[in-house]
Design a protein around this motif. Sequence first.
Motif, PDB file in Angstrom:
ATOM      1  N   GLY A 204       0.816  -1.207   0.000  1.00  0.00           N
ATOM      2  CA  GLY A 204       0.000   0.000   0.000  1.00  0.00           C
ATOM      3  C   GLY A 204       0.848   1.255   0.000  1.00  0.00           C
ATOM      4  N   GLU A 205       1.947   1.236   0.760  1.00  0.00           N
ATOM      5  CA  GLU A 205       2.851   2.386   0.769  1.00  0.00           C
ATOM      6  C   GLU A 205       3.460   2.605  -0.616  1.00  0.00           C
ATOM      7  OE1 GLU A 205       3.690   4.673   2.928  1.00  0.00           O
ATOM      8  OE2 GLU A 205       2.292   3.947   4.437  1.00  0.00           O
ATOM      9  N   ARG A 206       3.825   1.523  -1.269  1.00  0.00           N
ATOM     10  CA  ARG A 206       4.400   1.637  -2.613  1.00  0.00           C
ATOM     11  C   ARG A 206       3.363   2.212  -3.583  1.00  0.00           C
ATOM     12  NH1 ARG A 206       6.322  -2.894  -2.653  1.00  0.00           N
ATOM     13  NH2 ARG A 206       4.648  -4.083  -3.645  1.00  0.00           N
ATOM     14  N   PHE A 207       2.131   1.793  -3.428  1.00  0.00           N
ATOM     15  CA  PHE A 207       1.053   2.316  -4.264  1.00  0.00           C
ATOM     16  C   PHE A 207       0.910   3.830  -4.077  1.00  0.00           C
ATOM     17  CE2 PHE A 207      -3.429   3.584  -4.554  1.00  0.00           C
ATOM     18  CZ  PHE A 207      -3.707   3.241  -5.865  1.00  0.00           C
ATOM     19  N   VAL A 208       0.924   4.274  -2.828  1.00  0.00           N
ATOM     20  CA  VAL A 208       0.770   5.702  -2.544  1.00  0.00           C
ATOM     21  C   VAL A 208       1.974   6.481  -3.081  1.00  0.00           C
ATOM     22  CG1 VAL A 208       0.628   7.421  -0.705  1.00  0.00           C
ATOM     23  CG2 VAL A 208      -0.732   5.337  -0.567  1.00  0.00           C
ATOM     24  N   ARG A 209       3.187   5.966  -2.835  1.00  0.00           N
ATOM     25  CA  ARG A 209       4.392   6.663  -3.291  1.00  0.00           C
ATOM     26  C   ARG A 209       4.446   6.753  -4.809  1.00  0.00           C
ATOM     27  NH1 ARG A 209       7.065   3.273   0.408  1.00  0.00           N
ATOM     28  NH2 ARG A 209       7.928   2.127  -1.362  1.00  0.00           N
ATOM     29  N   THR A 210       3.925   5.744  -5.480  1.00  0.00           N
ATOM     30  CA  THR A 210       3.983   5.730  -6.939  1.00  0.00           C
ATOM     31  C   THR A 210       2.879   6.566  -7.554  1.00  0.00           C
ATOM     32  OG1 THR A 210       4.917   3.490  -6.872  1.00  0.00           O
ATOM     33  CG2 THR A 210       4.003   4.245  -8.981  1.00  0.00           C
ATOM     34  N   LEU A 211       1.688   6.464  -6.998  1.00  0.00           N
ATOM     35  CA  LEU A 211       0.528   7.062  -7.647  1.00  0.00           C
ATOM     36  C   LEU A 211       0.392   8.555  -7.370  1.00  0.00           C
ATOM     37  CD1 LEU A 211      -1.594   5.944  -9.530  1.00  0.00           C
ATOM     38  CD2 LEU A 211      -3.149   5.755  -7.593  1.00  0.00           C
ATOM     39  N   ILE A 212       0.699   8.985  -6.157  1.00  0.00           N
ATOM     40  CA  ILE A 212       0.489  10.392  -5.816  1.00  0.00           C
ATOM     41  C   ILE A 212       1.338  11.323  -6.691  1.00  0.00           C
ATOM     42  CG2 ILE A 212       0.894  12.108  -4.002  1.00  0.00           C
ATOM     43  CD1 ILE A 212      -0.356  10.221  -2.033  1.00  0.00           C
ATOM     44  N   PRO A 213       2.632  11.029  -6.959  1.00  0.00           N
ATOM     45  CA  PRO A 213       3.355  11.885  -7.911  1.00  0.00           C
ATOM     46  C   PRO A 213       2.727  11.895  -9.298  1.00  0.00           C
ATOM     47  CG  PRO A 213       4.897  10.574  -6.622  1.00  0.00           C
ATOM     48  CD  PRO A 213       3.539  10.049  -6.312  1.00  0.00           C
ATOM     49  N   GLU A 214       2.206  10.747  -9.730  1.00  0.00           N
ATOM     50  CA  GLU A 214       1.526  10.716 -11.024  1.00  0.00           C
ATOM     51  C   GLU A 214       0.271  11.575 -10.987  1.00  0.00           C
ATOM     52  OE1 GLU A 214       2.347   9.396 -13.880  1.00  0.00           O
ATOM     53  OE2 GLU A 214       4.210   8.500 -13.169  1.00  0.00           O
ATOM     54  N   PHE A 215      -0.434  11.549  -9.848  1.00  0.00           N
ATOM     55  CA  PHE A 215      -1.604  12.411  -9.691  1.00  0.00           C
ATOM     56  C   PHE A 215      -1.222  13.879  -9.843  1.00  0.00           C
ATOM     57  CE2 PHE A 215      -4.667   9.579  -7.021  1.00  0.00           C
ATOM     58  CZ  PHE A 215      -4.790   8.741  -8.109  1.00  0.00           C
ATOM     59  N   SER A 216      -0.150  14.267  -9.166  1.00  0.00           N
ATOM     60  CA  SER A 216       0.262  15.673  -9.197  1.00  0.00           C
ATOM     61  C   SER A 216       0.621  16.108 -10.613  1.00  0.00           C
ATOM     62  CB  SER A 216       1.447  15.891  -8.252  1.00  0.00           C
ATOM     63  OG  SER A 216       1.102  15.579  -6.921  1.00  0.00           O
ATOM     64  N   LEU A 217       1.348  15.260 -11.334  1.00  0.00           N
ATOM     65  CA  LEU A 217       1.735  15.604 -12.702  1.00  0.00           C
ATOM     66  C   LEU A 217       0.522  15.707 -13.617  1.00  0.00           C
ATOM     67  CD1 LEU A 217       4.902  13.345 -13.153  1.00  0.00           C
ATOM     68  CD2 LEU A 217       4.850  15.824 -12.836  1.00  0.00           C
ATOM     69  N   SER A 218      -0.549  14.999 -13.272  1.00  0.00           N
ATOM     70  CA  SER A 218      -1.745  14.979 -14.115  1.00  0.00           C
ATOM     71  C   SER A 218      -2.813  15.949 -13.629  1.00  0.00           C
ATOM     72  CB  SER A 218      -2.326  13.553 -14.157  1.00  0.00           C
ATOM     73  OG  SER A 218      -1.361  12.632 -14.622  1.00  0.00           O
ATOM     74  N   GLY A 219      -2.521  16.732 -12.594  1.00  0.00           N
ATOM     75  CA  GLY A 219      -3.495  17.700 -12.099  1.00  0.00           C
ATOM     76  C   GLY A 219      -4.555  17.102 -11.206  1.00  0.00           C
ATOM     77  N   ILE A 220      -4.251  15.962 -10.586  1.00  0.00           N
ATOM     78  CA  ILE A 220      -5.192  15.312  -9.680  1.00  0.00           C
ATOM     79  C   ILE A 220      -4.649  15.420  -8.258  1.00  0.00           C
ATOM     80  CG2 ILE A 220      -6.360  13.136  -9.119  1.00  0.00           C
ATOM     81  CD1 ILE A 220      -5.800  12.279 -12.048  1.00  0.00           C
ATOM     82  N   CYS A 221      -5.496  15.750  -7.321  1.00  0.00           N
ATOM     83  CA  CYS A 221      -5.064  15.777  -5.926  1.00  0.00           C
ATOM     84  C   CYS A 221      -6.067  15.007  -5.071  1.00  0.00           C
ATOM     85  CB  CYS A 221      -4.863  17.199  -5.415  1.00  0.00           C
ATOM     86  SG  CYS A 221      -6.199  18.327  -5.782  1.00  0.00           S
ATOM     87  N   PHE A 222      -5.696  14.739  -3.856  1.00  0.00           N
ATOM     88  CA  PHE A 222      -6.490  13.841  -3.021  1.00  0.00           C
ATOM     89  C   PHE A 222      -6.999  14.571  -1.787  1.00  0.00           C
ATOM     90  CE2 PHE A 222      -1.996  13.449  -2.247  1.00  0.00           C
ATOM     91  CZ  PHE A 222      -1.879  13.569  -0.878  1.00  0.00           C
ATOM     92  N   ALA A 223      -8.216  14.195  -1.394  1.00  0.00           N
ATOM     93  CA  ALA A 223      -8.848  14.796  -0.222  1.00  0.00           C
ATOM     94  C   ALA A 223      -8.355  14.141   1.060  1.00  0.00           C
ATOM     95  CB  ALA A 223     -10.366  14.677  -0.334  1.00  0.00           C
ATOM     96  N   PHE A 224      -8.061  12.840   0.986  1.00  0.00           N
ATOM     97  CA  PHE A 224      -7.577  12.123   2.165  1.00  0.00           C
ATOM     98  C   PHE A 224      -6.914  10.833   1.711  1.00  0.00           C
ATOM     99  CE2 PHE A 224     -11.988  10.873   1.438  1.00  0.00           C
ATOM    100  CZ  PHE A 224     -11.894   9.491   1.393  1.00  0.00           C
ATOM    101  N   VAL A 225      -6.086  10.284   2.564  1.00  0.00           N
ATOM    102  CA  VAL A 225      -5.463   8.968   2.362  1.00  0.00           C
ATOM    103  C   VAL A 225      -5.701   8.170   3.635  1.00  0.00           C
ATOM    104  CG1 VAL A 225      -3.338   7.690   1.938  1.00  0.00           C
ATOM    105  CG2 VAL A 225      -3.685   9.899   0.819  1.00  0.00           C
ATOM    106  N   GLU A 226      -6.465   7.089   3.513  1.00  0.00           N
ATOM    107  CA  GLU A 226      -6.766   6.235   4.658  1.00  0.00           C
ATOM    108  C   GLU A 226      -6.297   4.814   4.357  1.00  0.00           C
ATOM    109  OE1 GLU A 226      -7.855   7.024   7.610  1.00  0.00           O
ATOM    110  OE2 GLU A 226      -7.966   9.152   7.072  1.00  0.00           O
ATOM    111  N   LYS A 227      -6.004   4.079   5.434  1.00  0.00           N
ATOM    112  CA  LYS A 227      -5.443   2.735   5.283  1.00  0.00           C
ATOM    113  C   LYS A 227      -6.353   1.700   5.940  1.00  0.00           C
ATOM    114  CE  LYS A 227      -0.669   4.336   5.009  1.00  0.00           C
ATOM    115  NZ  LYS A 227       0.691   4.257   5.553  1.00  0.00           N
ATOM    116  N   ILE A 228      -6.414   0.565   5.261  1.00  0.00           N
ATOM    117  CA  ILE A 228      -7.156  -0.577   5.789  1.00  0.00           C
ATOM    118  C   ILE A 228      -6.197  -1.399   6.627  1.00  0.00           C
ATOM    119  CG2 ILE A 228      -8.527  -2.602   5.198  1.00  0.00           C
ATOM    120  CD1 ILE A 228      -9.001  -1.320   2.451  1.00  0.00           C
ATOM    121  N   PRO A 229      -6.419  -1.543   7.935  1.00  0.00           N
ATOM    122  CA  PRO A 229      -5.442  -2.241   8.782  1.00  0.00           C
ATOM    123  C   PRO A 229      -5.332  -3.711   8.426  1.00  0.00           C
ATOM    124  CG  PRO A 229      -7.456  -1.796   9.997  1.00  0.00           C
ATOM    125  CD  PRO A 229      -7.595  -1.081   8.701  1.00  0.00           C
ATOM    126  N   GLN A 230      -4.116  -4.205   8.464  1.00  0.00           N
ATOM    127  CA  GLN A 230      -3.852  -5.624   8.277  1.00  0.00           C
ATOM    128  C   GLN A 230      -3.904  -6.324   9.636  1.00  0.00           C
ATOM    129  OE1 GLN A 230      -4.411  -5.957   5.119  1.00  0.00           O
ATOM    130  NE2 GLN A 230      -2.577  -7.131   4.622  1.00  0.00           N
TER     131      GLN A 230
END
Length: 857
Positions: A204-230
């Motif tokens: 999940g951390e890798r997903f966030v680290r990879t996707l959020i920069p792509e979001f920023s480059l594409s003009g997308i931003c996020f309202a919140f980031v929540e995690k599902i506990p393992q």
Amino acid sequence: MTLLEAMFLVLLPPTLCKTHIAECTASDPLPILHKYYQEGGAIIGSIGSHIYLPSEIMSFKDQPNFTSYSIPFVLTKNYQHILALVFAVTEINANHQLLSNITLGFNIYESYYNARWTYHATMELLSTKNRFIPNYRCDIQNNLIAVVGGLEPETSFYMATMLGIYNIPQMAPNEAHQYLGIVQLLLHFEWTWVGIITVDDDNGERFVRTLIPEFSLSGICFAFVEKIPQVTYLELHIADVLMKGRRVYEIIRTSQTNVLVCFGDTESIAKLRSWMYLPHYIEYTATEPKGEVWIMSAQMDFTSYFFQRSWNRQVFHGALSLAIHTNELLGFQRFLQSRNPIRSKDDGFIWDFWEQAFLCQFSDSLLGKKFDDNCTGEEKLDNLPRDVFEMSMTGHSYSIYNAVYVVAHALHAMYPSLDKHRRLSSGKRQKPPEQQPWQLHYFLRSVSFNNNAGETVSFDPNGELVTVFDIINWVAFPNQSFRKVKVGRIDAKAAPCQAFSINEDAITWHSRFNQALPTSLCSDYCPPGFSKRRREGEPFCCYDRNPCPEGKISNQKNMDDCVTCSLEFYSNANQTLCIPKVITFLSYEEPLGISLVIVTVSFSLTTAFVLATFMEHRDTPIVKANNRNLTYTLLTSLLLCFLSSLLFIGRPGEVTCLLRQTVFGIIFSGAISCVLAKTITVVLAFVATKPGSRIKKWVGKRLAHSLVLSCSLIQGGICAVWLATSPPFPDLDMNSKTEEIIVECNEASPTMFYCVLGYLGFLAMVSFKVAFLARKLPDSFNEAKFITFSMLMFCSVWLSFVPTYLSTKGKSMVAVEIFSILASAGGLLACIFFPKCYMILLMPELSKREHFIRRKT
């Protein structure tokens, strides 16, 4: 069922009982766990379907085949993955043209979503069967060739740590393409304000680290980031997990975003369904979920535990998910329909699956009394809801099927001479030549074949399986039925224009949106004509709107800044379009130009008529007085003055720009010089008549001609210096007027231009002063009075010309100068010559010498 039980069941990892490691027990641990929780204890760990209390953890490492309290809750949908593996191996072994003398077998190992058990299972792969001695193999029939990794990337990662030492081929999916697919999906629908929910692990951390920069480059931003506990090793109390779920539920319910990007594993949906179902268990002011568009990763699927079967599915209605591309395989559904507990005695999974899929129980079940209905074994898989079991092949099952065939085709390529070994010895297949797993790598890279569904399976140059993702729309009906609709496709290997495709008309959105395309924005669209202004302290998707200033436009929505129009264009009233400027100059075709031409021609004809009249009556005293030749020169100069104004009409060229001001200056200097000469002649003539005056010798034509020539030459010299140093040239004025490009003559040197005007003014002032002084001199034909009025008008015109000229632009500026030329020249013509023409033409007797002698007498 209590709330504690419901939440605890959801938090368990999905698994199937009766694995090679342990079997489910008949004990029901829920009462014990409930009592243990009430006494303040904490659940230390859960591995697979088994829950361990603190006192039991110590014996776990020494006894793999342990007996403990277990909760055999199964994600029944995963059973298809096992059947896909069996189906593929069965087909391959029946196809003697593919592997003629090799029989494929398989072992299924449960990872329990736990690193320790994943390593344990991997080491068993490297051991002799039923003897846990890593790196020691003496079983010639169980020859490990390849390993198909788990659905979760971390499972594959743990396995690769061990298997990489031995270079054993392991097939695991590549997630990079689906990250880009999620970004493309959001951009297609212009969803720029999203919430992110991800599993709480390294993946999940890798997903966030990879996707959020792509979001920023594409003009997308996020309202919140929540995690599902393992909860593989749960170090939190159940109450803490409940509070986490409640907080996430409240965030989702109150957030302004309508799109939630969810990255999880195969059981994440079960957890999310529990969190969305919290209001049914906890009495608080929460309302039903407002309805969102869920964007699911390829690892996720709509699944249910048996106790969630009756829960409302509408919360995920209209969701979009990525799924590994799949197609229906010939014979697979018939193979599924043939499975039942009675005919599949060798299937160690089917009994647990059957009970929890059909909510029934066999008479010899080890689970105790959990369901009221009895299983007959003749139940039909076709009747199960799709979140319980799917008859259509899922993407994960399709990948497993293709992976097995990849290995088979690689083995086929590895042994090109298998046909030579088809002979049977003592009723057994002859042992093929010994092979090592690492030898298979080369052949795996070059594998390319068409599978049972007619689709090509191959690897790219990087050794990665060429993967295509389908875009799936989840549709939940009010009667609790559920189906998945394929609405799009993402093919990273296709041409850029064909890599992403989607059919919007085929998508069913959540009922909250009334089948209209949902929007998800922090701020409303910034329309054309406006630019975005960031809000301080908020994400870049949150902004205010600023209107574009004059001269700038924004022709697209959501532009970060307005674009300046080039000099040849100007912005329209809405600041959305750059309009080409109109090229303007004072032309002969427009009304103003035509009017000025008419006036010029009229004055020119009038001057010519006056000149002709004076030449015709050249012998009359009124014409002969004040130097007749000087009069002719003045009239000719005035005629040329009128005609010189035509140089200012029409598109300026190089020649007209050079002649325009210089011709005007020299001709007008000549005209004013003639007026000055006339005035001085009158004064000198009066002075010369006095007895003993020495001025008499200066009176004559020579003085007048010399004065006109010298004054004109001075102006000519000024113009020559101007042309030699900074000559005027054609120019385009793009800045003076917003909507026009003015074609003009650039004077190059304003100083020289005002020197020309200044010299004219100087001559006019001298002429005015001299005429003013001579206006009352006794003379029969004294012109000084008329010259005084003409010079007064001349000076008034050119004094008002300067501020007017400087305050206008374009064709108006040119018109002002033409008007000044015509007015000043016309004033000279009218004030000096019209009274004489009146006398010559209408009162001829007044122009005779006898009349003036009689008046004098």
